[in-house]
Design a protein around this motif. Structure first.
Motif, mmCIF file in Angstrom:
data_model
loop_
_atom_site.group_PDB
_atom_site.id
_atom_site.type_symbol
_atom_site.label_atom_id
_atom_site.label_comp_id
_atom_site.label_asym_id
_atom_site.label_seq_id
_atom_site.Cartn_x
_atom_site.Cartn_y
_atom_site.Cartn_z
ATOM 1 N N LEU A 209 -2.561 -5.671 0.681
ATOM 2 C CA LEU A 209 -3.292 -5.835 2.005
ATOM 3 C C LEU A 209 -5.389 -5.052 1.133
ATOM 4 O O LEU A 209 -6.274 -5.706 1.428
ATOM 5 C CB LEU A 209 -3.512 -4.134 3.086
ATOM 6 N N ASN A 210 -4.510 -3.964 0.142
ATOM 7 C CA ASN A 210 -6.325 -3.194 -0.564
ATOM 8 C C ASN A 210 -6.108 -4.027 -1.571
ATOM 9 O O ASN A 210 -7.733 -4.426 -1.743
ATOM 10 C CB ASN A 210 -5.349 -1.688 -1.371
ATOM 11 N N SER A 211 -5.811 -4.962 -2.636
ATOM 12 C CA SER A 211 -5.802 -5.997 -3.676
ATOM 13 C C SER A 211 -6.924 -6.955 -2.443
ATOM 14 O O SER A 211 -7.997 -7.075 -3.213
ATOM 15 C CB SER A 211 -4.755 -6.328 -4.399
ATOM 16 N N LYS A 332 5.659 11.219 -1.399
ATOM 17 C CA LYS A 332 6.173 11.657 -0.643
ATOM 18 C C LYS A 332 7.226 10.161 -0.092
ATOM 19 O O LYS A 332 7.722 10.446 1.629
ATOM 20 C CB LYS A 332 5.874 13.007 0.948
ATOM 21 N N ARG A 333 6.651 9.285 -0.549
ATOM 22 C CA ARG A 333 7.612 7.934 0.486
ATOM 23 C C ARG A 333 7.302 7.911 1.820
ATOM 24 O O ARG A 333 7.635 7.016 2.690
ATOM 25 C CB ARG A 333 9.327 8.084 0.468
ATOM 26 N N ASN A 334 6.051 7.805 1.914
ATOM 27 C CA ASN A 334 5.258 8.148 3.336
ATOM 28 C C ASN A 334 3.804 6.601 3.115
ATOM 29 O O ASN A 334 3.305 6.891 3.152
ATOM 30 C CB ASN A 334 4.477 9.005 3.036
ATOM 31 N N SER A 335 4.552 5.896 2.478
ATOM 32 C CA SER A 335 3.406 4.631 2.012
ATOM 33 C C SER A 335 2.843 4.102 3.546
ATOM 34 O O SER A 335 1.727 3.135 3.097
ATOM 35 C CB SER A 335 3.820 3.910 1.106
ATOM 36 N N GLN A 336 3.753 4.164 4.211
ATOM 37 C CA GLN A 336 3.011 3.856 5.249
ATOM 38 C C GLN A 336 1.874 3.321 6.066
ATOM 39 O O GLN A 336 1.107 3.152 6.317
ATOM 40 C CB GLN A 336 4.580 3.653 6.669
ATOM 41 N N VAL A 337 1.558 5.193 6.026
ATOM 42 C CA VAL A 337 0.156 5.120 6.515
ATOM 43 C C VAL A 337 -0.996 4.582 5.327
ATOM 44 O O VAL A 337 -1.315 4.842 6.109
ATOM 45 C CB VAL A 337 0.028 7.142 6.318
ATOM 46 N N LEU A 338 -0.573 4.721 4.604
ATOM 47 C CA LEU A 338 -2.157 3.499 3.556
ATOM 48 C C LEU A 338 -1.524 2.272 4.271
ATOM 49 O O LEU A 338 -2.758 1.988 3.694
ATOM 50 C CB LEU A 338 -1.728 3.920 2.004
ATOM 51 N N PHE A 339 -0.684 2.197 4.477
ATOM 52 C CA PHE A 339 -0.891 0.694 5.145
ATOM 53 C C PHE A 339 -1.704 0.372 6.511
ATOM 54 O O PHE A 339 -2.489 -0.508 6.141
ATOM 55 C CB PHE A 339 0.433 0.176 5.258
ATOM 56 N N LYS A 340 -1.163 1.577 7.210
ATOM 57 C CA LYS A 340 -1.833 1.369 8.524
ATOM 58 C C LYS A 340 -3.667 1.542 8.105
ATOM 59 O O LYS A 340 -4.396 1.060 8.913
ATOM 60 C CB LYS A 340 -1.345 2.710 9.167
#
Length: 390
Positions: A209-211, A332-340
């Protein structure tokens, strides 16, 4: 005191200097390249880079990022698995693009995707092992190959910028494969990636999504403004992305490694704010340079390019607060925050593009959606990290 500071920042300083050397090579070459290749060439090149950029981020399912936090026994397996994934995606994307666009573009995209993923895997493997001198050399090698090929080939044959990019990608693929085979940086296995599925299922969608969001303006410009404007946008984006690539390809890896065992996000917050403030004067310089300076650098064919620089520079400085804060979440293996947050940013960008299309007679100002969305997205990440501080 000086010795302590040097020891603390030697790693990031060395890598930054290597990328700076590559950036200087690229910047020095631009005035020559804009005279060797046409605006239309840069337009086609921009399309190729946009597609490669999107596919490269997900071709190996982000296993290159997993290498930074992986256990030692898993790293060589991750390189093998990532290479297989990226090869399959590169071939499939090449076939699809050949049907939609042309064979020339398809070859450039396929080789570009594979070259990028191989380079990034080797880079991450060595960076995780604290081999900064190798990583610095790899950064310079990558820039030198691209610049050397693009500058030299027009003097010996008639070639497009897209095809010269294809040649440089092939050279990098051969070099990386020889290195991987020589030093046996692979292990045939299909089990390691299962331990890093959060990178596949959370980090990969975010990266995609970022790209896509980053490259969306290429499609908007080509469709609503024209191929000529695409050439302008490609040059400006390529120039301003030099410092962005500097931080996204280097600082993020450094901070992921650094924050892997961190208990607090305090240092991530401090580093984010510092980088944002330091970068502000650099991008402010764009607004004081007269058009004549740009024409002297790029050539008389590029009249009006200063407007593109000013629009994009409005928001690109905000990206500098991203690496420490996003790296903390990834570590911290919390990439789902970045996805949202990326979904929200993309929605905002679409809405702004649509609104500006209706409101602005000159469609170039649709690009204002880019800096506004970048500012909102990057400071939202910073806010999330601040709320979660220990």
């Amino acid at each position: 005191m000086i010795a302590k500071l040097f020891a603390k920042y030697q790693s990031i300083g060395l890598i930054t200097l290597s990328l700076l050397a590559g950036a200087i090579m690229t910047f020095i070459a631009l005035p020559v390249l804009t005279r060797l290749y046409s605006v239309a060439d840069f337009g086609a090149y921009g399309i190729a880079l946009a597609i490669v950029s999107v596919l490269s981020t997900v071709a190996n399912l982000r296993l290159d990022q997993a290498l930074l936090v992986a256990e030692d026994q898993d790293k060589k397996s991750l390189i093998f698995e990532g290479t297989v994934f990226s090869t399959v995606i590169a071939v499939m994307s090449g076939i699809v693009i050949s049907l939609i666009l042309n064979v020339e573009m398809a070859c450039a995209v396929a080789t570009g995707v594979l070259a990028n993923t191989l380079l990034q895997s080797v880079y991450s493997y060595q960076f995780a092992a604290h081999k900064e001198y190798f990583c610095a050399g790899l950064n310079i090698f990558r820039s030198a190959i691209v610049v050397a090929v693009q500058l030299s080939l027009p003097f010996v044959m008639q070639i497009s910028l897209v095809n010269s990019y294809n040649v440089s990608s092939i050279l990098m693929i051969v070099a990386m494969l020889l290195y991987i085979l020589k030093y046996q940086l692979y292990q045939v296995s299909w089990h390691a990636f299962k331990n890093y599925q959060d990178f596949i299922y959370a980090n990969t969608p975010h990266a995609l999504l970022n790209s896509f969001s980053h490259n969306l303006p290429y499609y908007v410009v080509s469709h609503f403004v024209g191929v000529q404007a695409m050439g302008f946008y490609t040059i400006v984006e390529r120039t301003l992305r030099v410092p962005i690539n500097l931080i996204s390809q280097t600082l993020r890896q450094f901070f992921i490694r650094k924050f892997k065992d961190a208990d607090s996000s305090q240092n991530a917050l401090k580093a984010s704010v510092l980088l944002s403030l330091v970068s502000l004067p650099l991008f402010a310089l764009v607004f004081v340079l007269p058009e004549s300076v740009y024409l002297w650098i790029f050539g008389s064919e590029w009249v009006g390019i200063s407007t593109y620089f000013q629009i994009l520079a409005l928001g690109y400085w905000a990206v500098f607060c991203n690496p420490p804060s996003s790296a903390y979440l990834i570590a911290k293996r919390n990439s789902q925050v970045l996805f949202k947050l990326q979904i929200v940013e993309l929605i905002i960008k679409f809405a702004l593009f649509a609104g500006l299309y209706v409101l602005c007679a000159d469609k170039i100002y649709m690009l204002l959606a880019v800096p506004v969305a970048l500012i909102i997205y990057n400071f939202a990440i910073l806010y999330v990290v601040w709320r979660n501080k220990s």
